[in-house]
Design a protein around this motif. Structure first.
Motif, PDB file in Angstrom:
ATOM      1  N   ALA A 182       0.753  -1.345   0.068  1.00 12.93           N
ATOM      2  CA  ALA A 182      -0.097   0.084   0.319  1.00 12.93           C
ATOM      3  C   ALA A 182       1.187   1.682  -0.061  1.00 12.93           C
ATOM      4  CB  ALA A 182      -0.615  -0.315   1.477  1.00 12.93           C
ATOM      5  N   THR A 189      -2.587   4.218  -3.168  1.00 11.25           N
ATOM      6  CA  THR A 189      -3.170   2.986  -4.100  1.00 11.25           C
ATOM      7  C   THR A 189      -2.438   1.987  -3.529  1.00 11.25           C
ATOM      8  OG1 THR A 189      -1.159   3.622  -5.386  1.00 11.25           O
ATOM      9  CG2 THR A 189      -3.097   4.196  -6.261  1.00 11.25           C
ATOM     10  N   VAL A 202      -5.855  -1.735  -6.062  1.00  7.73           N
ATOM     11  CA  VAL A 202      -6.771  -0.622  -6.051  1.00  7.73           C
ATOM     12  C   VAL A 202      -6.424   1.075  -6.340  1.00  7.73           C
ATOM     13  CG1 VAL A 202      -8.416   0.625  -3.907  1.00  7.73           C
ATOM     14  CG2 VAL A 202      -7.521  -2.457  -4.374  1.00  7.73           C
ATOM     15  N   ASP A 204      -6.323   4.646  -6.574  1.00  6.22           N
ATOM     16  CA  ASP A 204      -7.368   6.266  -5.550  1.00  6.22           C
ATOM     17  C   ASP A 204      -8.284   6.653  -5.926  1.00  6.22           C
ATOM     18  OD1 ASP A 204      -6.562   7.599  -7.947  1.00  6.22           O
ATOM     19  OD2 ASP A 204      -4.460   8.745  -6.983  1.00  6.22           O
ATOM     20  N   GLU A 206     -10.761   4.378  -7.030  1.00  7.93           N
ATOM     21  CA  GLU A 206     -12.174   2.854  -6.125  1.00  7.93           C
ATOM     22  C   GLU A 206     -11.554   2.253  -4.380  1.00  7.93           C
ATOM     23  OE1 GLU A 206     -10.888  -0.233  -9.053  1.00  7.93           O
ATOM     24  OE2 GLU A 206      -8.602   0.581  -9.199  1.00  7.93           O
ATOM     25  N   GLY A 207     -10.964   3.477  -4.228  1.00  5.20           N
ATOM     26  CA  GLY A 207     -10.716   2.358  -2.982  1.00  5.20           C
ATOM     27  C   GLY A 207     -10.636   4.077  -1.616  1.00  5.20           C
ATOM     28  N   GLY A 215     -11.475   8.793  -3.548  1.00  7.26           N
ATOM     29  CA  GLY A 215     -11.939   7.309  -3.434  1.00  7.26           C
ATOM     30  C   GLY A 215     -12.994   6.919  -3.963  1.00  7.26           C
ATOM     31  N   GLY A 282     -10.186   2.098   5.097  1.00  8.64           N
ATOM     32  CA  GLY A 282     -10.653   2.159   4.006  1.00  8.64           C
ATOM     33  C   GLY A 282      -9.205   1.855   3.438  1.00  8.64           C
ATOM     34  N   LYS A 285      -9.801  -1.707   4.434  1.00  9.18           N
ATOM     35  CA  LYS A 285     -10.358  -2.503   3.685  1.00  9.18           C
ATOM     36  C   LYS A 285      -9.833  -3.373   2.298  1.00  9.18           C
ATOM     37  CE  LYS A 285     -14.934  -1.428   3.683  1.00  9.18           C
ATOM     38  NZ  LYS A 285     -15.856  -0.489   3.623  1.00  9.18           N
ATOM     39  N   SER A 286      -9.486  -2.398   1.638  1.00  3.03           N
ATOM     40  CA  SER A 286      -8.572  -2.696   0.867  1.00  3.03           C
ATOM     41  C   SER A 286      -7.696  -3.483   0.232  1.00  3.03           C
ATOM     42  CB  SER A 286      -8.493  -1.403  -0.301  1.00  3.03           C
ATOM     43  OG  SER A 286      -9.250  -0.223  -0.844  1.00  3.03           O
ATOM     44  N   GLN A 289      -9.463  -6.587   0.882  1.00  5.15           N
ATOM     45  CA  GLN A 289     -10.185  -6.763  -0.526  1.00  5.15           C
ATOM     46  C   GLN A 289      -8.571  -8.226  -1.416  1.00  5.15           C
ATOM     47  OE1 GLN A 289     -11.391  -3.469  -2.748  1.00  5.15           O
ATOM     48  NE2 GLN A 289     -11.251  -4.612  -5.183  1.00  5.15           N
ATOM     49  N   LEU A 290      -7.312  -7.406  -1.556  1.00  5.17           N
ATOM     50  CA  LEU A 290      -6.834  -7.879  -2.103  1.00  5.17           C
ATOM     51  C   LEU A 290      -6.680  -9.151  -1.902  1.00  5.17           C
ATOM     52  CD1 LEU A 290      -4.910  -4.914  -3.073  1.00  5.17           C
ATOM     53  CD2 LEU A 290      -5.697  -6.365  -4.700  1.00  5.17           C
TER      54      LEU A 290
END
Length: 377
Positions: A182, A189, A202, A204, A206-207, A215, A282, A285-286, A289-290
């Protein structure tokens, strides 16, 4: 001895570094205040100001552009290229960045400044490891709208450098690991680095929100927001500039400087604490997600970038993601070193310089690009 100048424009600063071979001789971060940025809302408005800042740095350090062997810069918001590495800054690239950039971002100015510095000189200018390298899994590009393909964008220079640094620290090769990295800066991103290839990401938009960016916004709200925006006579350019420069943390708190926000928190500002914690939330969470894209097989989570100096933020993130994999904090960034080392490999004939030949979607000639009536820059 090879003399190399590296330039990297970010949202709120222009980083410049001078190298002799692989050794950094001098480096500076030429900051731009929020008040100054308000006077230059469009990216190209900042070109003259930032160029003058760089020229002053060169004068103060008695550096003559005519003596450089090469200038290497961060790439701008270009269409996607097939491979990483070095690309020549040519007429097509310049026209694309000025008249048909993929998005609003100050990185666009990096190579434009370099070309101004060597005007009339026979000094090569290249970009290295663009953010727009397409090495991602095809499944990651599918969206819920057939007309929209999600193409990869990530802070490749810094995240790749952080991945290499971590791998060396544990006696392994970057290309042998699965890493979630990250980058926390003016934009945030994240990427899943699968054995040296960014397989998913992800970006900047969309996250998590960041100091300057909104975001991801739920479409049920975003559709109404856009409708009202245009109904009130505002333009697409203004909307893009708002989403990628005037939203996020700065829209809530009036500052894009995390240090100022932390001071507000220390003084008891509960709203500031909530907004900063929401940004960290956030990011976490990202990361989650990955983590699923390789069925949870993650060797390490790495948090890097300027905001990673904040222990408050990194601790908030670690609390939520340490169950996935161990977390390593590599604060700051090694983008300048990554740029210079790439340029040195080019000068030593260890890498070739790719010819930049990708036209923006819908254009077939430089003339068409220059006459673009919907210029976003």
């Amino acid at each position: 001895m090879k003399k190399i100048l590296a330039i990297n424009c970010g949202s709120t600063s222009t980083k410049v570094a001078y190298f002799e071979d692989d050794k950094m001789v001098s480096k500076v971060s030429l900051n731009i205040t929020a008040e100054e940025l308000k006077k230059m809302p469009k990216v190209l408005d900042q070109l003259e100001y930032r160029t003058n800042q760089v020229k002053q740095f060169l004068e103060e350090n008695k550096l003559n552009p005519a003596e450089f062997d090469i200038i290497v810069t961060r790439a701008g918001t270009l269409p996607h290229v097939p491979v990483a590495g070095a690309y020549e800054v040519n007429e097509l690239m310049i026209a694309t960045l000025i008249y048909a950039p993929e998005a609003q971002h100050a990185c666009t100015l990096s190579c434009l400044i370099a070309k101004r510095l060597v005007e009339g000189l026979d000094i090569p200018v290249i970009v290295y490891d663009p953010e727009c390298v397409d090495s991602a899994d095809e499944i990651a590009k599918i969206t819920g709208i057939p007309e929209i393909t999600n193409m990869p964008l990530v802070h490749l220079l810094n995240t790749k450098a952080a991945g290499i640094e971590y791998a060396k620290s544990v006696g392994k090769d970057y290309k042998d690991l699965n890493l979630i990295i990250a980058h926390l800066g003016g934009g945030i991103t994240l990427g899943f680095h699968d054995h040296g290839r960014v397989a998913d990401w992800v970006y900047d938009d969309e996250g998590p929100m960041s100091p300057q960016r909104a975001g991801a916004i739920p479409t049920r709200y975003m559709a109404n927001f856009c409708y009202d925006w245009f109904k009130n006579g505002k333009t697409l350019k203004e909307l893009r500039m708002y989403l990628c420069g005037q939203s996020g943390m700065v829209a809530y708190l009036g500052t894009q400087d995390v240090r100022e926000v932390e001071k507000m928190i220390d003084e008891g500002d509960k709203k500031a604490e909530l907004i900063l914690k929401a940004m960290a939330y956030g990011v976490a969470k990202s990361i989650g997600q990955l983590a699923v894209i390789r069925n949870g097989k993650v060797d390490q989570i790495i948090i890097t970038g300027g905001i990673a100096y904040s222990e408050r933020i990194t601790n908030w993130i670690k609390e939520k993601v340490s169950f996935i994999a161990p977390v390593t904090i590599i604060p700051g960034e090694k983008e300048m070193e990554a740029l210079a080392w790439g340029a040195l490999r080019v000068l030593n004939k260890e890498e070739e310089v790719h010819s930049y030949n990708v036209f923006p979607k819908g254009y077939k000639s430089i003339e068409e690009i220059i006459n673009n009536p919907n210029c976003l820059a």
